[in-house]
Design a protein around this motif. Structure first.
Motif, PDB file in Angstrom:
ATOM      1  N   GLN A  89      27.966 -54.116  -3.565  1.00 36.64           N
ATOM      2  CA  GLN A  89      27.873 -53.022  -2.597  1.00 36.64           C
ATOM      3  C   GLN A  89      28.489 -53.440  -1.269  1.00 36.64           C
ATOM      4  O   GLN A  89      28.265 -54.552  -0.794  1.00 36.64           O
ATOM      5  CB  GLN A  89      26.408 -52.673  -2.329  1.00 36.64           C
TER       6      GLN A  89
ATOM      7  N   ALA B   1      25.592 -48.256  -5.332  1.00 36.28           N
ATOM      8  CA  ALA B   1      25.649 -49.078  -6.539  1.00 36.28           C
ATOM      9  C   ALA B   1      25.699 -48.192  -7.780  1.00 36.28           C
ATOM     10  O   ALA B   1      25.227 -47.062  -7.775  1.00 36.28           O
ATOM     11  CB  ALA B   1      24.435 -49.997  -6.608  1.00 36.28           C
TER      12      ALA B   1
ATOM     13  N   LYS C 186      24.271 -54.003  -6.937  1.00 40.68           N
ATOM     14  CA  LYS C 186      23.428 -54.004  -5.738  1.00 40.68           C
ATOM     15  C   LYS C 186      23.488 -55.368  -5.061  1.00 40.68           C
ATOM     16  O   LYS C 186      23.530 -56.399  -5.724  1.00 40.68           O
ATOM     17  CB  LYS C 186      21.975 -53.701  -6.098  1.00 40.68           C
TER      18      LYS C 186
END
Length: 105
Positions: free
Chosen positions: A7, A69, A100
């Motif tokens: 991310q 994500a 993530k």
């Protein structure tokens, strides 16, 4: 083509020579190319024109484009000088997996 990033990452880029169904590199001289990325078939996250350098397309992610994500689908949409269009890859999609980060973006 598959890409896996975290991310918020914007350093990674996609650079590709677009190929037709027979595996031949497509001539992009005078063409315009859009990069489209979505998490589902109804929600586009990215839809913008990208540069062509030495007959290859180049996508450098901009801030905010990789904040969500998940598993994304992407494709390139080419508009040729005569106005005709073609989408790449010709089968399936580019898969972009945005993992993530610890603690969020």
């Amino acid at each position: 083509m598959n890409l896996s990033i975290k991310q918020g990452d914007t350093r990674h880029a996609i650079k590709a020579a677009l190929k037709d169904a027979k595996g031949n590199v497509v001539d992009l001289t005078g063409a315009r190319v859009r990069f489209v990325m979505a998490k589902s078939f109804t929600s586009r996250m990215i839809d913008r024109e990208v540069p062509i350098v030495d007959n290859q397309v180049m996508v450098v992610f901009e801030p905010g484009e990789t904040d969500e994500a998940g598993k994304m689908m992407a494709e390139f949409r080419v508009t040729y000088p005569d106005g005709k269009t073609e989408t790449f890859p010709t089968e399936s999609y580019i898969t972009i997996s945005i993992q993530k980060t610890l603690g969020g973006v």
